[in-house]
Design a protein around this motif. Structure first.
Motif, PDB file in Angstrom:
ATOM      1  N   THR A 127     -59.593 -11.981 -11.137  1.00 36.55           N
ATOM      2  CA  THR A 127     -58.507 -10.997 -11.059  1.00 36.55           C
ATOM      3  C   THR A 127     -57.365 -11.388 -11.983  1.00 36.55           C
ATOM      4  OG1 THR A 127     -59.066 -10.481  -8.760  1.00 36.55           O
ATOM      5  CG2 THR A 127     -56.871  -9.865  -9.504  1.00 36.55           C
ATOM      6  N   LEU A 128     -57.031 -12.674 -11.988  1.00 44.00           N
ATOM      7  CA  LEU A 128     -55.949 -13.149 -12.840  1.00 44.00           C
ATOM      8  C   LEU A 128     -56.313 -13.024 -14.319  1.00 44.00           C
ATOM      9  CD1 LEU A 128     -54.948 -16.328 -10.812  1.00 44.00           C
ATOM     10  CD2 LEU A 128     -53.571 -14.268 -11.106  1.00 44.00           C
ATOM     11  N   LEU A 129     -57.549 -13.355 -14.649  1.00 41.63           N
ATOM     12  CA  LEU A 129     -57.988 -13.270 -16.038  1.00 41.63           C
ATOM     13  C   LEU A 129     -57.971 -11.827 -16.513  1.00 41.63           C
ATOM     14  CD1 LEU A 129     -58.921 -14.942 -18.411  1.00 41.63           C
ATOM     15  CD2 LEU A 129     -61.266 -14.821 -17.519  1.00 41.63           C
ATOM     16  N   SER A 130     -58.405 -10.924 -15.659  1.00 45.01           N
ATOM     17  CA  SER A 130     -58.369  -9.500 -16.008  1.00 45.01           C
ATOM     18  C   SER A 130     -56.941  -9.036 -16.248  1.00 45.01           C
ATOM     19  CB  SER A 130     -59.004  -8.677 -14.880  1.00 45.01           C
ATOM     20  OG  SER A 130     -58.861  -7.289 -15.132  1.00 45.01           O
ATOM     21  N   ALA A 131     -56.000  -9.499 -15.402  1.00 46.63           N
ATOM     22  CA  ALA A 131     -54.597  -9.085 -15.532  1.00 46.63           C
ATOM     23  C   ALA A 131     -53.974  -9.608 -16.813  1.00 46.63           C
ATOM     24  CB  ALA A 131     -53.800  -9.562 -14.323  1.00 46.63           C
ATOM     25  N   VAL A 132     -54.290 -10.841 -17.177  1.00 44.07           N
ATOM     26  CA  VAL A 132     -53.661 -11.415 -18.368  1.00 44.07           C
ATOM     27  C   VAL A 132     -54.232 -10.809 -19.647  1.00 44.07           C
ATOM     28  CG1 VAL A 132     -55.173 -13.397 -18.864  1.00 44.07           C
ATOM     29  CG2 VAL A 132     -52.717 -13.596 -19.224  1.00 44.07           C
ATOM     30  N   LEU A 133     -55.437 -10.295 -19.599  1.00 47.25           N
ATOM     31  CA  LEU A 133     -56.057  -9.725 -20.801  1.00 47.25           C
ATOM     32  C   LEU A 133     -55.663  -8.269 -21.046  1.00 47.25           C
ATOM     33  CD1 LEU A 133     -59.681 -11.190 -20.451  1.00 47.25           C
ATOM     34  CD2 LEU A 133     -57.906 -11.920 -22.061  1.00 47.25           C
ATOM     35  N   LYS A 134     -55.136  -7.607 -20.019  1.00 43.70           N
ATOM     36  CA  LYS A 134     -54.844  -6.170 -20.131  1.00 43.70           C
ATOM     37  C   LYS A 134     -53.474  -5.914 -20.753  1.00 43.70           C
ATOM     38  CE  LYS A 134     -55.412  -4.694 -15.907  1.00 43.70           C
ATOM     39  NZ  LYS A 134     -55.540  -3.771 -14.764  1.00 43.70           N
ATOM     40  N   ASN A 135     -53.426  -4.889 -21.606  1.00 38.50           N
ATOM     41  CA  ASN A 135     -52.168  -4.317 -22.105  1.00 38.50           C
ATOM     42  C   ASN A 135     -51.251  -5.332 -22.779  1.00 38.50           C
ATOM     43  OD1 ASN A 135     -52.870  -1.732 -21.046  1.00 38.50           O
ATOM     44  ND2 ASN A 135     -52.165  -2.383 -19.015  1.00 38.50           N
ATOM     45  N   GLN A 136     -51.816  -6.299 -23.480  1.00 36.11           N
ATOM     46  CA  GLN A 136     -50.989  -7.253 -24.206  1.00 36.11           C
ATOM     47  C   GLN A 136     -50.467  -6.626 -25.501  1.00 36.11           C
ATOM     48  OE1 GLN A 136     -49.765 -10.049 -23.429  1.00 36.11           O
ATOM     49  NE2 GLN A 136     -50.953 -10.727 -21.637  1.00 36.11           N
ATOM     50  N   ASP A 137     -49.350  -7.144 -25.992  1.00 37.31           N
ATOM     51  CA  ASP A 137     -48.794  -6.602 -27.239  1.00 37.31           C
ATOM     52  C   ASP A 137     -49.334  -7.321 -28.475  1.00 37.31           C
ATOM     53  OD1 ASP A 137     -47.545  -8.981 -26.871  1.00 37.31           O
ATOM     54  OD2 ASP A 137     -45.493  -8.203 -26.870  1.00 37.31           O
ATOM     55  N   VAL A 138     -50.323  -8.189 -28.268  1.00 39.38           N
ATOM     56  CA  VAL A 138     -51.079  -8.751 -29.389  1.00 39.38           C
ATOM     57  C   VAL A 138     -52.550  -8.413 -29.160  1.00 39.38           C
ATOM     58  CG1 VAL A 138     -49.490 -10.640 -29.847  1.00 39.38           C
ATOM     59  CG2 VAL A 138     -51.336 -10.977 -28.221  1.00 39.38           C
TER      60      VAL A 138
ATOM     61  N   ALA B  97     -56.628 -21.198 -21.993  1.00 39.36           N
ATOM     62  CA  ALA B  97     -56.616 -21.096 -23.458  1.00 39.36           C
ATOM     63  C   ALA B  97     -55.905 -19.826 -23.919  1.00 39.36           C
ATOM     64  CB  ALA B  97     -58.040 -21.140 -24.000  1.00 39.36           C
ATOM     65  N   VAL B  98     -56.157 -18.720 -23.224  1.00 42.53           N
ATOM     66  CA  VAL B  98     -55.498 -17.461 -23.581  1.00 42.53           C
ATOM     67  C   VAL B  98     -53.995 -17.570 -23.338  1.00 42.53           C
ATOM     68  CG1 VAL B  98     -55.247 -15.028 -22.951  1.00 42.53           C
ATOM     69  CG2 VAL B  98     -57.522 -16.004 -23.263  1.00 42.53           C
ATOM     70  N   ASN B  99     -53.595 -18.145 -22.212  1.00 40.33           N
ATOM     71  CA  ASN B  99     -52.170 -18.282 -21.915  1.00 40.33           C
ATOM     72  C   ASN B  99     -51.474 -19.213 -22.895  1.00 40.33           C
ATOM     73  OD1 ASN B  99     -52.007 -16.516 -19.750  1.00 40.33           O
ATOM     74  ND2 ASN B  99     -52.640 -18.067 -18.272  1.00 40.33           N
ATOM     75  N   ARG B 100     -52.175 -20.239 -23.349  1.00 41.00           N
ATOM     76  CA  ARG B 100     -51.589 -21.124 -24.355  1.00 41.00           C
ATOM     77  C   ARG B 100     -51.279 -20.346 -25.629  1.00 41.00           C
ATOM     78  NH1 ARG B 100     -55.899 -24.804 -26.026  1.00 41.00           N
ATOM     79  NH2 ARG B 100     -56.269 -23.129 -27.536  1.00 41.00           N
ATOM     80  N   GLU B 101     -52.233 -19.507 -26.052  1.00 42.73           N
ATOM     81  CA  GLU B 101     -52.029 -18.748 -27.294  1.00 42.73           C
ATOM     82  C   GLU B 101     -51.028 -17.614 -27.103  1.00 42.73           C
ATOM     83  OE1 GLU B 101     -53.191 -20.095 -30.088  1.00 42.73           O
ATOM     84  OE2 GLU B 101     -53.759 -21.602 -28.578  1.00 42.73           O
ATOM     85  N   LEU B 102     -50.999 -17.019 -25.912  1.00 37.32           N
ATOM     86  CA  LEU B 102     -49.967 -16.017 -25.621  1.00 37.32           C
ATOM     87  C   LEU B 102     -48.587 -16.661 -25.668  1.00 37.32           C
ATOM     88  CD1 LEU B 102     -51.633 -14.008 -22.715  1.00 37.32           C
ATOM     89  CD2 LEU B 102     -51.018 -13.111 -24.972  1.00 37.32           C
TER      90      LEU B 102
ATOM     91  N   GLU C 177     -49.223  -6.329 -14.016  1.00 39.77           N
ATOM     92  CA  GLU C 177     -50.594  -5.805 -14.042  1.00 39.77           C
ATOM     93  C   GLU C 177     -51.237  -5.861 -12.655  1.00 39.77           C
ATOM     94  OE1 GLU C 177     -52.028  -4.224 -16.466  1.00 39.77           O
ATOM     95  OE2 GLU C 177     -50.263  -4.515 -17.744  1.00 39.77           O
ATOM     96  N   LEU C 178     -50.910  -6.869 -11.881  1.00 41.11           N
ATOM     97  CA  LEU C 178     -51.472  -6.960 -10.528  1.00 41.11           C
ATOM     98  C   LEU C 178     -50.924  -5.869  -9.626  1.00 41.11           C
ATOM     99  CD1 LEU C 178     -51.372 -10.834  -9.932  1.00 41.11           C
ATOM    100  CD2 LEU C 178     -53.391  -9.421 -10.383  1.00 41.11           C
TER     101      LEU C 178
END
Length: 308
Positions: free
Chosen positions: A142-153, A190-195, A274-275
């Motif tokens: 659920t958290l991974l789905s939320a962090v991947l959605k609707n990002q500005d990059v 890894a995604v949060n590090r790059e975000l 997103e949640l």
């Protein structure tokens, strides 16, 4: 206004009061700077402070965090008696008072500016009244789905990445490339590090990965800790060493922590939004359905009548 000196009834002049407040601010900043250096003493000290940052309900600015941390490493949300009263909560009779920084706004020369004042408040753990809404624990998917959605990059999974690269933010392309097939927890971090790297990109051509990667690494730890994700794989001792184990100028250390706080706060805010957003549901239009309108009349020969 003149003030009562420690409840004795003796009044201070305006000048004496101003001098007292100035000294109070100077003493507070000495305390904050000393705590900033202590935070980076070693990996364990840095980890404890980042745990503290992750545990904050509203994650105040870094000077405020350091000031509270210097008083009690277990507080989560400090507000004044009046602020708690507005939320129908009240400090317990024996509640400890904490010195904390209150952000303010004021107008000067027609411009709204940021300022601060120093006040006393109480931690949420020592208040009672209307219950505080608890944050439900979310699973990693659920958290991974939320962090991947609707990002500005852009987020992209390429066919392959160079050896040793889990994910990478490329500023000129405003894209984060993510290695496919990693475990979910690794992908989340890894995604949060790059975000975090992307959040710290000022978009003025000055971005250098080696200037922000340590801050991004710490912000990733804070986000993971906040959501209860395994953070045992982080090596914060290396980060403390990069900061000369707290021997750098305190202002530089506070700037580092401010970058950590900025990135972690923005990522946490995105995930929480997103949640809260429900998935799109289709419902019948009913009352607000758009009518089909009148069909054009036809002549007996089957042709439409011309407009008159």
């Amino acid at each position: 206004n003149p003030a009562d000196i420690q409840g004795t009834g003796e009044r201070m002049s305006k000048e004496e009061y101003a001098a007292m407040k100035k000294q109070e601010r100077e003493d507070t900043w000495i305390r904050i700077d000393a705590q900033a250096q202590e935070v980076f003493r070693d990996g364990e000290s840095l980890q404890k402070f980042l745990d503290f940052m992750a545990g904050q309900y509203n994650m105040p600015r870094v000077p405020g965090l350091l000031l509270l941390y210097s008083q009690n490493t277990e507080v989560h949300l400090v507000r004044s008696r009046e602020e708690w009263r507005r939320e129908n909560r009240y400090p317990q009779p024996d509640a400890r008072r904490y010195t904390y920084i209150i952000q303010t706004e004021y107008e000067k020369d027609g411009v709204t500016r940021q300022g601060y004042t120093i006040g006393e408040g109480y931690d949420v753990g020592e208040t009672s009244g209307r219950p505080i809404e608890e944050r439900p624990k979310q699973d990693i998917r659920t958290l991974l789905s939320a962090v991947l959605k609707n990002q500005d990059v852009r987020l992209q999974i390429p066919d392959e990445l160079p050896e040793g690269v889990q994910a990478q933010y490329i500023p000129k392309q405003r894209t984060i490339y993510i290695r496919n097939g990693m475990p979910e927890v690794t992908t989340f971090h890894a995604v949060n590090r790059e975000l975090s790297c992307a959040r710290l990109d000022q978009h003025d051509g000055s971005y250098k990965r080696n200037k922000v990667n340590a801050q991004a690494y710490c912000a990733t730890y804070v986000v993971g800790k906040y959501y209860g994700i395994d953070v045992s794989g982080f090596n914060l001792g290396a980060v403390a060493g990069m900061q000369e184990n707290g021997q750098k100028d305190p202002q530089e250390l506070r700037s580092f922590l401010n970058d950590v706080r900025t990135a972690a706060y923005e990522i946490r805010g995105h995930i929480n939004r997103e949640l809260r957003e429900p998935e799109q549901e289709f419902v019948a239009d009913n009352l607000f359905a758009v009518g089909e309108g009148q069909k054009p009349a036809k002549s007996k020969k089957g042709r439409e009548q011309p407009e008159r």
